[in-house]
Scaffold this active site. Structure first.
Site, PDB file in Angstrom:
ATOM      1  N   ARG A   1       0.852  -1.183   0.000  1.00  0.00           N
ATOM      2  CA  ARG A   1       0.000   0.000   0.000  1.00  0.00           C
ATOM      3  C   ARG A   1       0.888   1.234   0.000  1.00  0.00           C
ATOM      4  NH1 ARG A   1      -4.148   2.048   4.725  1.00  0.00           N
ATOM      5  NH2 ARG A   1      -2.283   3.105   5.466  1.00  0.00           N
TER       6      ARG A   1
ATOM      7  N   TYR B   1      -3.289  11.044   6.829  1.00  0.00           N
ATOM      8  CA  TYR B   1      -3.511   9.640   7.158  1.00  0.00           C
ATOM      9  C   TYR B   1      -2.479   8.722   6.486  1.00  0.00           C
ATOM     10  CZ  TYR B   1      -5.073   4.936   6.906  1.00  0.00           C
ATOM     11  OH  TYR B   1      -5.078   3.571   6.985  1.00  0.00           O
TER      12      TYR B   1
ATOM     13  N   ASP C   1      -5.252   3.942   0.003  1.00  0.00           N
ATOM     14  CA  ASP C   1      -6.433   4.160   0.852  1.00  0.00           C
ATOM     15  C   ASP C   1      -6.824   5.640   0.818  1.00  0.00           C
ATOM     16  OD1 ASP C   1      -8.371   4.156   2.815  1.00  0.00           O
ATOM     17  OD2 ASP C   1      -7.197   2.988   4.262  1.00  0.00           O
TER      18      ASP C   1
ATOM     19  N   HIS D   1      -9.378   6.780   2.489  1.00  0.00           N
ATOM     20  CA  HIS D   1      -9.852   7.017   3.850  1.00  0.00           C
ATOM     21  C   HIS D   1     -11.048   7.962   3.919  1.00  0.00           C
ATOM     22  CE1 HIS D   1      -8.926   6.413   8.202  1.00  0.00           C
ATOM     23  NE2 HIS D   1      -8.426   5.313   7.691  1.00  0.00           N
TER      24      HIS D   1
ATOM     25  N   GLU E   1      -9.038   2.220  -2.050  1.00  0.00           N
ATOM     26  CA  GLU E   1      -9.886   1.868  -0.898  1.00  0.00           C
ATOM     27  C   GLU E   1     -10.621   3.089  -0.357  1.00  0.00           C
ATOM     28  OE1 GLU E   1      -7.489   0.230   2.219  1.00  0.00           O
ATOM     29  OE2 GLU E   1      -9.023   0.571   3.739  1.00  0.00           O
TER      30      GLU E   1
ATOM     31  N   GLU F   1     -14.293  -1.342   5.773  1.00  0.00           N
ATOM     32  CA  GLU F   1     -13.678  -1.586   7.086  1.00  0.00           C
ATOM     33  C   GLU F   1     -14.528  -1.021   8.224  1.00  0.00           C
ATOM     34  OE1 GLU F   1      -9.855   0.310   6.434  1.00  0.00           O
ATOM     35  OE2 GLU F   1     -10.444   2.001   7.675  1.00  0.00           O
TER      36      GLU F   1
ATOM     37  N   ARG G   1     -13.780  -5.130   2.640  1.00  0.00           N
ATOM     38  CA  ARG G   1     -12.715  -4.750   3.567  1.00  0.00           C
ATOM     39  C   ARG G   1     -12.986  -5.129   5.022  1.00  0.00           C
ATOM     40  NH1 ARG G   1      -8.296  -4.168   4.124  1.00  0.00           N
ATOM     41  NH2 ARG G   1      -7.944  -2.069   4.914  1.00  0.00           N
TER      42      ARG G   1
ATOM     43  N   HIS H   1      -9.601  -6.358   6.558  1.00  0.00           N
ATOM     44  CA  HIS H   1      -8.914  -5.301   7.304  1.00  0.00           C
ATOM     45  C   HIS H   1      -7.919  -5.936   8.275  1.00  0.00           C
ATOM     46  CE1 HIS H   1      -9.694  -1.503   9.967  1.00  0.00           C
ATOM     47  NE2 HIS H   1      -8.806  -1.240   9.040  1.00  0.00           N
TER      48      HIS H   1
ATOM     49  N   ASP I   1      -4.759  -2.448  14.894  1.00  0.00           N
ATOM     50  CA  ASP I   1      -5.843  -2.438  15.884  1.00  0.00           C
ATOM     51  C   ASP I   1      -6.721  -3.689  15.786  1.00  0.00           C
ATOM     52  OD1 ASP I   1      -6.303  -0.206  13.697  1.00  0.00           O
ATOM     53  OD2 ASP I   1      -8.325  -0.880  14.181  1.00  0.00           O
TER      54      ASP I   1
ATOM     55  N   GLU J   1      -4.649  -7.689   4.489  1.00  0.00           N
ATOM     56  CA  GLU J   1      -3.807  -6.610   5.026  1.00  0.00           C
ATOM     57  C   GLU J   1      -3.039  -7.158   6.227  1.00  0.00           C
ATOM     58  OE1 GLU J   1      -6.062  -3.338   6.590  1.00  0.00           O
ATOM     59  OE2 GLU J   1      -4.399  -1.936   6.388  1.00  0.00           O
TER      60      GLU J   1
ATOM     61  N   TRP K   1     -12.221  11.930   8.393  1.00  0.00           N
ATOM     62  CA  TRP K   1     -10.829  11.516   8.597  1.00  0.00           C
ATOM     63  C   TRP K   1     -10.612  10.111   8.063  1.00  0.00           C
ATOM     64  CZ3 TRP K   1      -8.313   7.540  11.098  1.00  0.00           C
ATOM     65  CH2 TRP K   1      -6.888   7.661  11.105  1.00  0.00           C
TER      66      TRP K   1
HETATM   67  O1  KDG Z   1      -8.932   2.110  13.496  1.00  0.00           O
HETATM   68  C1  KDG Z   1      -8.821   2.729  12.274  1.00  0.00           C
HETATM   69  C2  KDG Z   1      -7.763   2.045  11.451  1.00  0.00           C
HETATM   70  O2  KDG Z   1      -7.959   0.668  11.513  1.00  0.00           O
HETATM   71  C3  KDG Z   1      -7.796   2.487  10.013  1.00  0.00           C
HETATM   72  O3  KDG Z   1      -7.480   3.846   9.974  1.00  0.00           O
HETATM   73  C4  KDG Z   1      -6.806   1.673   9.207  1.00  0.00           C
HETATM   74  O4  KDG Z   1      -7.826   2.450   7.188  1.00  0.00           O
HETATM   75  C5  KDG Z   1      -7.128   1.645   7.760  1.00  0.00           C
HETATM   76  C6  KDG Z   1      -6.569   0.535   6.971  1.00  0.00           C
HETATM   77  O5  KDG Z   1      -6.921   0.447   5.798  1.00  0.00           O
HETATM   78  O6  KDG Z   1      -5.808  -0.239   7.518  1.00  0.00           O
HETATM   79 MG    MG Z   2      -8.516   1.663   5.317  1.00  0.00          MG
END
Ligand code: KDG
Ligand code: MG
Length: 412
Positions: A147, A159, A220, A222, A246, A272, A293, A322, A326, A349, A412
């Site tokens: 990515r 981001y 991404d 986002h 994405e 996601e 995702r 995803h 996290d 991912e 965001w």
């Molecule tokens: O908790 C938010 C993240 O998991 C996110 O910002 C990560 O967009 C993301 C990705 O594609 O991994």
């Molecule tokens: Mg993402």
């Protein structure tokens, strides 16, 4: 085989994780990931107050029945908190069932459909040279798909750039390898869509010139663009043959992708932040995107995501689960078992957890030559060291948020 104990374990080794641990009366342990980045304690309360008391004494073999009971008896359906809590129960029950069968979980899901899972990592840089270094580092670690996230001239932080953490005011706030930061208030970032749209294609051109046409590249967006802006980006990236673009538009508007789709052949990934099949219904039926995702953790578990992916398969839509940091090692293991078993696997991912996290969660997965495999231990193949977890109490942490130059809050 009945559930004897249900515990919710919160730990923050490199970042916060919420894990449900179920123990049966014959001593089998099942783990489920319930981590909802930046809102962890909401899921902890939901599990503690409304789920754990209902689980004691249930037949641990009844995975589907338990899922339907938790989903339907709540009356208030869907939503990230509810579905993360249900996911944790579902995955823990699958873990127990596979342990009881003495098999790795993917065997119960239909057996392996492939030898390994193609995974992508996150290369990023504020400048092109920083980005190239990051791509090379990922290639040296074995990644075959990468990515690409880039800084944008005029924007202080954006981001997906690992070095955001070194920005003035952010020192010491970043934790692990993704954008949530420890602290009592979300960090503010800045955004300008026109600058972004001008800059990103030039970066992909540079990356293709440097690294050649073969390597699958992802990006991404986002959730930041309007449909017509996203269409423009997709079109301008066509010469660089992306694996996917994405979250180009805010995910809650399914119809947005119809317009994007009419203008570009760049493959699209989304979902996601979705949590049920209902979020995907129109997207799948109208073939408005190419990759699902969702993580097991945020979509009601293996039982629910398997159904979404089977529905998607009828329309040649593939998985792209995803897998940022996290998603805990438990959630990642669930993704790997499911990805190995389904027919329509696309890509996984894989960001890699830190050393402290790996000491809390011992894992059996393998990472060889750009491919993941969940391993062959009975169950998920993950064990939680409760004493080690206890060394790292929860710490308040938030994802950042965006403001435009005039102060307007932006996606965001
Ligand atoms: O908790 C938010 C993240 O998991 C996110 O910002 C990560 O967009 C993301 C990705 O594609 O991994
Ligand atoms: Mg993402």
């Amino acid at each position: 085989m009945r559930i004897d104990r249900a515990e919710v374990i919160v730990t923050s080794p490199d970042r916060n994780f919420v894990t449900l641990k179920l123990t049966t009366d014959d001593g089998l342990i099942g783990l489920g990931d319930a981590t909802l980045n930046g809102r962890e304690l909401a899921v902890v309360a939901y599990l503690h107050e409304h789920v754990v008391p209902l689980l004691i004494g249930i037949d641990a073999h009844k995975i589907e029945d338990t899922w339907q009971f938790l989903y339907r008896s709540a009356y208030w359906r869907r939503g990230p908190v509810t579905m993360a809590a249900i996911a944790a129960v579902d995955v823990a029950l699958w873990d127990i069932k596979a342990k009881a069968a003495g098999m790795p979980l993917y065997q119960l899901l239909g057996g392996a459909s492939r030898t390994g899972l193609l995974a992508y990592g996150h290369a990023s840089g504020k400048s092109t040279s920083e980005l190239f270094d990051s791509v090379r580092k990922h290639q040296a670690e074995g990644y075959k798909a990468i990515r690409i996230q880039t800084g944008v001239p005029g924007l202080k932080s954006i981001y997906g750039i690992a070095s955001n953490a070194t920005l003035e005011g952010n020192e010491g706030k970043r934790y692990d390898h993704e954008p949530a930061q420890r602290g009592a208030f979300p960090a503010e970032e800045d955004w300008d869509t026109r600058s972004y749209l001008r800059h990103v294609p030039t970066v992909f051109e540079a990356v293709r010139n440097e690294f050649g046409p073969e390597i699958p590249l992802l990006h991404d967006g986002h959730h930041r663009m309007t449909p017509i802006q996203a269409a423009k980006l997709g079109k301008s990236l066509e010469p660089y043959d992306l694996f996917w673009l994405e979250d180009c538009t805010p995910a809650e508007n399914q119809e947005a992708l119809r317009l994007v789709r009419q203008h570009t052949t760049t493959p699209l990934a989304i979902g996601e932040v979705f949590n049920t099949v209902w979020d995907y219904q129109q997207l799948i039926r109208e073939q408005l995107f190419d990759y699902v995702r969702s993580a097991v953790t945020h979509t009601g578990g293996i039982s629910a995501l398997k159904k979404i992916l089977e529905y998607a398969a009828q329309y040649q839509v593939k998985s792209g689960m995803h897998g940022p940091t996290d998603i805990s090692p438990v959630g990642m293991a669930a993704a790997m078992h499911l990805g190995l078993a389904i027919h329509n696997f696309g890509i996984q991912e894989y960001m890699q957890h830190g050393e402290k996290t790996n000491a809390v969660f011992s894992q059996s997965f393998t990472w060889n030559d750009g491919m993941l495999h969940p391993g062959n231990k009975p169950g998920l193949g993950v064990e939680l060291d409760v004493d080690e977890a206890g060394r790292y109490p929860y710490e308040t942490a938030y994802l950042p948020y965006n403001r435009l130059a005039d102060g307007t809050v932006h996606d965001w």
